[in-house]
Design an enzyme around this catalytic site. Structure first.
Site, PDB file in Angstrom:
ATOM      1  N   SER A  59       0.830  -1.198   0.000  1.00  0.00           N
ATOM      2  CA  SER A  59       0.000   0.000   0.000  1.00  0.00           C
ATOM      3  C   SER A  59       0.863   1.245   0.000  1.00  0.00           C
ATOM      4  CB  SER A  59      -0.903   0.023   1.239  1.00  0.00           C
ATOM      5  OG  SER A  59      -0.125   0.237   2.411  1.00  0.00           O
ATOM      6  N   ASP A  60       0.367   2.292  -0.666  1.00  0.00           N
ATOM      7  CA  ASP A  60       0.958   3.596  -0.411  1.00  0.00           C
ATOM      8  C   ASP A  60       0.709   3.912   1.058  1.00  0.00           C
ATOM      9  OD1 ASP A  60       2.178   6.061  -0.704  1.00  0.00           O
ATOM     10  OD2 ASP A  60       1.056   6.615  -2.492  1.00  0.00           O
ATOM     11  N   TRP A  61       1.486   4.824   1.595  1.00  0.00           N
ATOM     12  CA  TRP A  61       1.468   5.060   3.036  1.00  0.00           C
ATOM     13  C   TRP A  61       0.107   5.611   3.483  1.00  0.00           C
ATOM     14  CZ3 TRP A  61       5.182   2.619   1.372  1.00  0.00           C
ATOM     15  CH2 TRP A  61       6.313   2.295   2.104  1.00  0.00           C
ATOM     16  N   ALA A 115      -2.795   4.213   2.562  1.00  0.00           N
ATOM     17  CA  ALA A 115      -3.824   3.950   1.549  1.00  0.00           C
ATOM     18  C   ALA A 115      -4.653   2.714   1.859  1.00  0.00           C
ATOM     19  CB  ALA A 115      -3.171   3.801   0.173  1.00  0.00           C
TER      20      ALA A 115
END
Length: 840
Positions: free
Chosen positions: A253-255, A257
């Site tokens: 995941s993006d941070w 997300a």
């Protein structure tokens, strides 16, 4: 000429629509596909499966979950396996290095290798880059500069070379941001509506190239796709990425997300970052969505063991894939993302474990030479009237503009590089890097002037136009520097929240250029911008003799520019985007406001027509077209030849067994499901808000899920999609269908590098006039001729059929164009028809 070698035979679905029922990709209901190896992954999977089989439940969950925001020294760190002396994986930004516009595969690869070696020497396991999203749908996009180009083919090539360069040095590359994260405004909530064909032919294309190149990790983005968040989107992750593209690595995941425990786990997420929220909350799991909550979900049966095992196998396979040859070991982490001094907290979020956090290991080697070379060879010469360049020891030079100058407080004075106080050499946000130093244009040009005996004068400000004119009016050459900055949404610069508000120059740059050009008939303009700006007035101005776009050139900015200005390097940069006369000319527009800001929706109704594709369809003449760039010499094109090939049709993808079905989902090892086996050891003292994977305590209640197996938890054999079969999709897509050759001759006075570009017209109004399908860089001495070869694959001449869910060669007549840009076509020919087909 068409040379028939054998047979073009392939499953008909790759050429024509089948009669089978249409697949609805939005409700496919697939479980998250389990990895199976193939195309360079087999040895890594053997090691990964053996490793994972020996792990406990908590150890497996540990490797999927970050330890929390600022919990360790890297920007993201997974849990570890202390029993096996395996420290957690260190993930670190970013994709930068330098923003470049080279069309040289060699330089792309060398850049990837250099970044990979630097990341490895810092003890980093996963480099969070390169970026293919945003692709560049809109020219003001705040993070466009982190990627390469709005053209999917160019971006795909750059992704492949960068990924393979990074991973050749023992570091996992992470292709990001998957997918349709095309603007910063509303990025955490925007829902993108897009048709299936546009997704495949435009935005997915470079990610498919990345998967085929063996990328170890892909980062899912913040936005929603068709109202579902990317990091728990069954269609984009399970159906497309892991089934159709047969991605074998892990999705991270993006941070921040990740949104839900089960939604992300069952819909394809493999690693949660940073593991906990940016603002931890009280409670047994510090607000983490996985960690102990994922352990609970596995014990309840909400997440089947095969899904957890697949997460960890993917993570460890990516690890073993790059840790081969000379890179089997891992250097210790020797830096801190949060502290610049030598000592600090090893776990800053909990303010615990004080010690040495920065060893200040110099990892630069001789990379300055490469950075300077790439910087110089990425400069795009947009205008050069009367051969004003290269400079030949002019009597005097006036350098005008803040963008040429050093920042008196140092190159890293502005947090995240979010300012325009001095020369701009990188964008702002998480994709930035710390400059070890920065050679400004003013510094480099002053040194060159001193060596040549040229009088040098400079002015710093942009707003005192009288002073600028006084400095410039008597100079032999006046060089005006201007910028337009961009970055990530968490910082606003001059009222621009990541995305640019418009396409004008910042800091009074347009007025500065006009003022200087009014008093000096040899005015040159140098641009450090995140993308295109409106500059038609400068192109038309008779006193503006040269315009150069230097992009974001990195630490050797001034030296690389001076190399081009003085002719030590013949410019070979080509514009990776189109320069319009207004933002409206681009068609697709950035969404700045929404009726409901909490639930904004954006439809990509323009389809595949962005950037040069849109300009050509709309009949708009750009200021400078995609692929444009001048040289100090001239080139001639001749002898266009096309030879058709057929492909070896004997290959059967290893994944396709049982007539197009996978094996059932495997599990590795036996889990001890008792409460006592999954709680902290007696006497262990937790630190808050560090994220752990243990259950909250011995009194936790785990109610077993007795519901029937759902499509998301079904581990039985699954159908392999017709466009699948191996990483990157059906291997037959990458068969060479045609070889196109052309001769290039240097007809000018200097050695130079030409960038011949091949465009294919796929036919029909639903397709662009032409799409880039090949390029090369060829260096020639005066009078020298060299042949250039392009190979067109089946994928290059195909379109996506949303009904059959497959690539097909449509029967529309197709043409090949070869030239020096998307508009400057030198040669063209009709593409011969494959056997059994007739162009309509």
């Amino acid at each position: 000429m068409f040379l028939l070698v054998s047979s073009f035979a392939l499953a008909a679905s790759l050429f024509f629509s089948t009669t089978s029922a249409a697949i609805n990709p939005y409700s496919a209901g697939y479980p998250s596909p389990w990895a199976s190896g193939g195309l360079g992954w087999d040895e890594a999977f053997i090691k990964a499966k053996e490793f994972v089989a020996g792990l406990t439940l908590v150890e497996k969950v540990n490797l999927t979950t970050g330890t929390g925001w600022e919990a360790d020294r890297c920007v993201g760190v997974t849990g570890s396996v202390p029993r096996l002396e395996f420290r957690g994986l260190c993930l670190q930004d970013g994709p930068l290095g330098i923003r470049y516009t080279t069309f040289s595969r060699r330089l792309m690869r060398l850049r990837g290798e250099a970044m990979g070696s630097e990341f490895r020497d810092k003890g980093i396991d996963v480099q969070l880059g390169p970026a293919a999203g945003p692709l560049g749908r809109v020219p003001q996009g705040g993070r466009n500069w982190e990627g390469f180009s709005p053209d999917p083919y160019l971006t795909g090539v750059a992704m492949v070379e960068t990924i393979q360069g990074i991973q050749s040095r023992g570091v996992i590359a992470c292709a990001k941001h998957y997918i349709l994260n095309e603007q910063e405004h509303f990025r955490n909530s925007i829902s993108v509506k897009i048709d299936d064909r546009t997704l495949h032919e435009l935005y997915l294309w470079p990610f498919a190239d990345s998967v085929r190149a063996g990328v170890g990790s892909i980062m899912c983005s913040y936005n929603k796709v068709e109202a579902i968040y990317s990091c728990e989107n069954n269609w984009t992750t399970n159906y497309i990425l892991k089934n159709e593209l047969s991605f074998q690595g892990f999705v991270v995941s993006d941070w921040g997300a990740q949104k839900t425990t089960l939604g992300s786990a069952l819909n394809g997420l493999d690693m949660a970052m940073p593991g906990g929220p940016f603002s931890p909350t009280p409670g047994p799991y510090s607000g983490a969505i996985w960690g102990g909550l994922l352990t609970e979900a596995v014990l309840r049966g909400d997440v089947p063991q095969w899904r957890l095992d697949d997460m960890v196998v993917r993570i460890m396979a990516a690890y073993f894939k790059v840790h081969t040859g000379n890179y089997t070991t891992r250097p210790d982490i020797n830096f801190s993302s949060w502290e610049k001094k030598a000592e600090g907290y090893l776990h800053p979020s909990s303010k615990s474990s004080w010690g040495v956090v920065n060893d200040f290991v110099n990892v630069q080697r001789d990379h300055a030479k490469l950075i300077r070379e790439i910087g110089a060879k990425s400069v795009v010469l947009l205008k050069n009237s009367n051969s004003a360049l290269p400079l030949k020891k002019p009597a005097s030079i006036a350098v005008v503009g803040r963008d040429a100058q050093d920042d008196p407080l140092g190159p890293n004075a502005c947090v995240e590089r979010a300012c325009i106080n001095a020369t701009v050499a990188m964008g702002w946000g998480s994709g930035t890097a710390e400059f070890p130093y920065l050679i400004s244009p003013s510094t480099a040009l002053k040194a060159r002037a001193a060596a040549d005996g040229t009088a040098f004068i400079s002015t710093v400000g942009n707003w005192n136009l009288d002073e600028a004119q006084a400095v410039a009016q008597n100079a032999s050459v006046a060089i005006v520097f201007a910028t337009a900055h961009a970055g990530e949404d968490f910082v606003a610069v001059d009222g621009n929240k990541g995305d640019r508000n418009n396409l004008t120059l910042w800091d009074n740059g347009d007025a500065l250029i006009r003022a200087v050009a009014a008093v000096n008939n040899n005015t040159m303009v140098v641009l450090h911008t995140a993308g295109p700006v409106v500059l038609d007035y400068a192109k038309a101005h008779p006193n503006v003799t040269a315009i150069l776009w230097a992009g974001y050139p990195g630490q050797e900015s001034g030296n690389g520019l001076a190399d081009v200005l003085y002719g030590n390097v013949n410019p070979q940069g080509r514009s990776p985007f189109t320069w319009g006369k207004s933002v409206e000319e681009y068609g697709a527009q950035l969404l700045f406001t929404a009726p409901d800001p909490r639930n904004p929706t954006q439809s990509f109704d323009e389809g595949v027509f962005i950037d040069y594709r849109h300009f050509q369809k709309a009949g708009i003449s750009p200021v400078w077209e995609f692929g444009f760039g001048l040289s100090y010499t001239t080139f001639e094109y001749s002898s266009l030849k096309i030879v058709g090939h057929t492909a070896d049709d004997t290959f059967t993808p290893a994944q396709v067994v049982n007539e197009g079905l996978t094996d059932p989902a495997p599990t590795f090892g036996t889990l001890d499901r008792s409460i006592s086996a999954n709680i902290p050891p007696v006497g262990f003292k937790k630190i808050w808000p560090y994220v752990y994977s243990w259950l909250s305590g011995p009194n936790v209640t785990i109610a077993q899920n007795t519901a029937a197996v759902t499509p998301a938890t079904n581990g039985s054999e699954q159908r392999v999609l017709p466009a699948s079969g191996a990483p990157g999709g059906n291997p037959r897509l990458y068969d060479t269908m045609y070889t196109v050759t052309v001769d290039i001759k240097n007809t000018g006075p200097a050695q130079g590098t030409e960038i011949p570009q091949l465009y294919v017209q796929l036919g029909g109004e639903e397709n662009p006039w032409g799409v880039l399908r090949g390029f090369d860089d060829v260096t020639l001495a005066p009078g020298e001729t060299k042949p250039v070869k392009f190979e067109l694959t089946r994928r290059d001449i195909s379109n996506w059929n949303s009904t059959s869910q497959n690539w097909e060669i449509w029967s529309k007549q197709k043409f090949v164009f070869v030239g020096s840009s998307s508009s400057r076509i030198r040669l063209n020919a009709t593409l011969p028809t494959p056997p059994g087909m007739v162009w309509s």
